[in-house]
Design a protein around this motif. Structure first.
Motif, PDB file in Angstrom:
ATOM      1  N   ALA A   1       0.816  -1.201   0.000  1.00 39.89           N
ATOM      2  CA  ALA A   1       0.000   0.000   0.000  1.00 39.89           C
ATOM      3  C   ALA A   1       0.856   1.259   0.000  1.00 39.89           C
ATOM      4  O   ALA A   1       0.397   2.313  -0.401  1.00 39.89           O
ATOM      5  N   ASP A   2       2.110   1.154   0.444  1.00 33.48           N
ATOM      6  CA  ASP A   2       2.989   2.313   0.510  1.00 33.48           C
ATOM      7  C   ASP A   2       3.758   2.559  -0.784  1.00 33.48           C
ATOM      8  O   ASP A   2       4.677   3.352  -0.819  1.00 33.48           O
ATOM      9  N   GLY A   3       3.416   1.863  -1.845  1.00 29.85           N
ATOM     10  CA  GLY A   3       4.105   2.052  -3.110  1.00 29.85           C
ATOM     11  C   GLY A   3       5.370   1.224  -3.245  1.00 29.85           C
ATOM     12  O   GLY A   3       6.091   1.339  -4.225  1.00 29.85           O
ATOM     13  N   ALA A   4       5.653   0.388  -2.268  1.00 25.94           N
ATOM     14  CA  ALA A   4       6.824  -0.482  -2.319  1.00 25.94           C
ATOM     15  C   ALA A   4       6.447  -1.778  -3.013  1.00 25.94           C
ATOM     16  O   ALA A   4       5.313  -2.230  -2.918  1.00 25.94           O
ATOM     17  N   GLY A   5       7.399  -2.356  -3.702  1.00 29.27           N
ATOM     18  CA  GLY A   5       7.154  -3.635  -4.349  1.00 29.27           C
ATOM     19  C   GLY A   5       8.439  -4.265  -4.823  1.00 29.27           C
ATOM     20  O   GLY A   5       9.487  -3.610  -4.899  1.00 29.27           O
ATOM     21  N   TRP A   6       8.357  -5.558  -5.134  1.00 33.68           N
ATOM     22  CA  TRP A   6       9.520  -6.267  -5.657  1.00 33.68           C
ATOM     23  C   TRP A   6       9.789  -5.806  -7.076  1.00 33.68           C
ATOM     24  O   TRP A   6       8.866  -5.582  -7.847  1.00 33.68           O
ATOM     25  N   LEU A   7      11.049  -5.676  -7.393  1.00 34.49           N
ATOM     26  CA  LEU A   7      11.476  -5.258  -8.722  1.00 34.49           C
ATOM     27  C   LEU A   7      11.923  -6.470  -9.523  1.00 34.49           C
ATOM     28  O   LEU A   7      12.505  -7.404  -8.969  1.00 34.49           O
ATOM     29  N   GLY A   8      11.721  -6.430 -10.812  1.00 33.47           N
ATOM     30  CA  GLY A   8      12.176  -7.503 -11.679  1.00 33.47           C
ATOM     31  C   GLY A   8      13.634  -7.300 -12.051  1.00 33.47           C
ATOM     32  O   GLY A   8      14.213  -6.222 -11.849  1.00 33.47           O
ATOM     33  N   PRO A   9      14.255  -8.330 -12.613  1.00 34.60           N
ATOM     34  CA  PRO A   9      15.670  -8.241 -12.992  1.00 34.60           C
ATOM     35  C   PRO A   9      15.950  -7.163 -14.046  1.00 34.60           C
ATOM     36  O   PRO A   9      17.084  -6.693 -14.157  1.00 34.60           O
ATOM     37  N   GLU A  10      14.941  -6.751 -14.757  1.00 32.29           N
ATOM     38  CA  GLU A  10      15.136  -5.675 -15.741  1.00 32.29           C
ATOM     39  C   GLU A  10      15.484  -4.347 -15.071  1.00 32.29           C
ATOM     40  O   GLU A  10      15.954  -3.421 -15.735  1.00 32.29           O
TER      41      GLU A  10
ATOM     42  N   VAL B   1      25.416  -9.971  -7.004  1.00 31.87           N
ATOM     43  CA  VAL B   1      26.277 -10.543  -5.976  1.00 31.87           C
ATOM     44  C   VAL B   1      25.620 -11.823  -5.458  1.00 31.87           C
ATOM     45  O   VAL B   1      24.416 -11.838  -5.176  1.00 31.87           O
ATOM     46  N   PRO B   2      26.385 -12.922  -5.349  1.00 36.28           N
ATOM     47  CA  PRO B   2      25.802 -14.163  -4.825  1.00 36.28           C
ATOM     48  C   PRO B   2      25.133 -13.948  -3.473  1.00 36.28           C
ATOM     49  O   PRO B   2      25.662 -13.267  -2.602  1.00 36.28           O
ATOM     50  N   GLY B   3      23.949 -14.514  -3.326  1.00 37.27           N
ATOM     51  CA  GLY B   3      23.209 -14.420  -2.076  1.00 37.27           C
ATOM     52  C   GLY B   3      22.213 -13.277  -2.031  1.00 37.27           C
ATOM     53  O   GLY B   3      21.346 -13.257  -1.165  1.00 37.27           O
ATOM     54  N   VAL B   4      22.339 -12.318  -2.942  1.00 35.02           N
ATOM     55  CA  VAL B   4      21.353 -11.234  -3.009  1.00 35.02           C
ATOM     56  C   VAL B   4      20.167 -11.788  -3.783  1.00 35.02           C
ATOM     57  O   VAL B   4      20.232 -11.994  -4.990  1.00 35.02           O
ATOM     58  N   ARG B   5      19.092 -12.074  -3.064  1.00 32.68           N
ATOM     59  CA  ARG B   5      17.967 -12.819  -3.629  1.00 32.68           C
ATOM     60  C   ARG B   5      17.077 -11.971  -4.527  1.00 32.68           C
ATOM     61  O   ARG B   5      16.705 -12.384  -5.608  1.00 32.68           O
ATOM     62  N   ARG B   6      16.677 -10.793  -4.035  1.00 32.66           N
ATOM     63  CA  ARG B   6      15.764  -9.942  -4.804  1.00 32.66           C
ATOM     64  C   ARG B   6      15.793  -8.525  -4.271  1.00 32.66           C
ATOM     65  O   ARG B   6      16.197  -8.282  -3.142  1.00 32.66           O
ATOM     66  N   TRP B   7      15.350  -7.607  -5.115  1.00 35.86           N
ATOM     67  CA  TRP B   7      15.327  -6.185  -4.796  1.00 35.86           C
ATOM     68  C   TRP B   7      13.896  -5.689  -4.733  1.00 35.86           C
ATOM     69  O   TRP B   7      13.046  -6.103  -5.515  1.00 35.86           O
ATOM     70  N   ALA B   8      13.661  -4.777  -3.815  1.00 33.76           N
ATOM     71  CA  ALA B   8      12.390  -4.066  -3.736  1.00 33.76           C
ATOM     72  C   ALA B   8      12.692  -2.595  -3.946  1.00 33.76           C
ATOM     73  O   ALA B   8      13.816  -2.139  -3.740  1.00 33.76           O
ATOM     74  N   GLY B   9      11.674  -1.866  -4.355  1.00 38.33           N
ATOM     75  CA  GLY B   9      11.893  -0.451  -4.573  1.00 38.33           C
ATOM     76  C   GLY B   9      10.618   0.348  -4.455  1.00 38.33           C
ATOM     77  O   GLY B   9       9.515  -0.195  -4.436  1.00 38.33           O
TER      78      GLY B   9
END
Length: 141
Positions: free
Chosen positions: A15-24, A46-54
């Protein structure tokens, strides 16, 4: 710091505008980190970095945070950065709260590490619900 709490969002975004980002988005995440947090251990690829949110705005990517080096029973928050032009708007708080909630929902607990002299970040994490715990670390070289 450990034992984070936070409101869970869905996989598409909170709801705060945060979400998972795709590899693109990896190049944009890397650019934001290079400008706003050049010493971050977590960067795309980097190995072990699973996913990014933004948090994205009409002006681009404003803030990022990663789930990195998590274990089955604890998610690990890393790579938190806000673009300089977006600081002071509560974006890091909203993003970290959302990512922490996602990790708690999936793994039961969330944790992070922060430099003891980074008072602004510590304030954000404490408002989310993280508590300080003493930690000793070493690096194998």
């Amino acid at each position: 710091m450990g034992d984070g709490a936070g409101g869970a969002g869905d996989a598409a975004g909170g709801a705060d505008g945060a979400g998972w980002l795709g590899p693109e988005m990896d190049a944009e995440v890397a650019g934001l980190l290079a400008d706003a947090a050049p010493d971050s251990y977590a960067v795309p690829g980097v190995p072990g970095v699973r996913r990014w949110a933004g948090v994205q705005t009409g002006d681009g990517l404003a803030a990022v945070a990663a789930e990195a080096w998590s274990a089955p029973s604890v998610g690990f928050l890393a790579g938190v950065a806000t673009a300089a032009r977006f600081r002071g708007r509560g974006l890091a708080y909203r993003l970290c709260r959302w990512v922490s909630g996602e990790m708690v929902a999936a793994r039961g607990r969330a944790a992070l590490m922060v430099d003891a002299d980074n008072r602004a970040a510590i304030g954000v994490y404490e408002r989310i619900g993280y508590r300080r715990r003493a930690l000793m670390a070493s690096q194998v070289v």
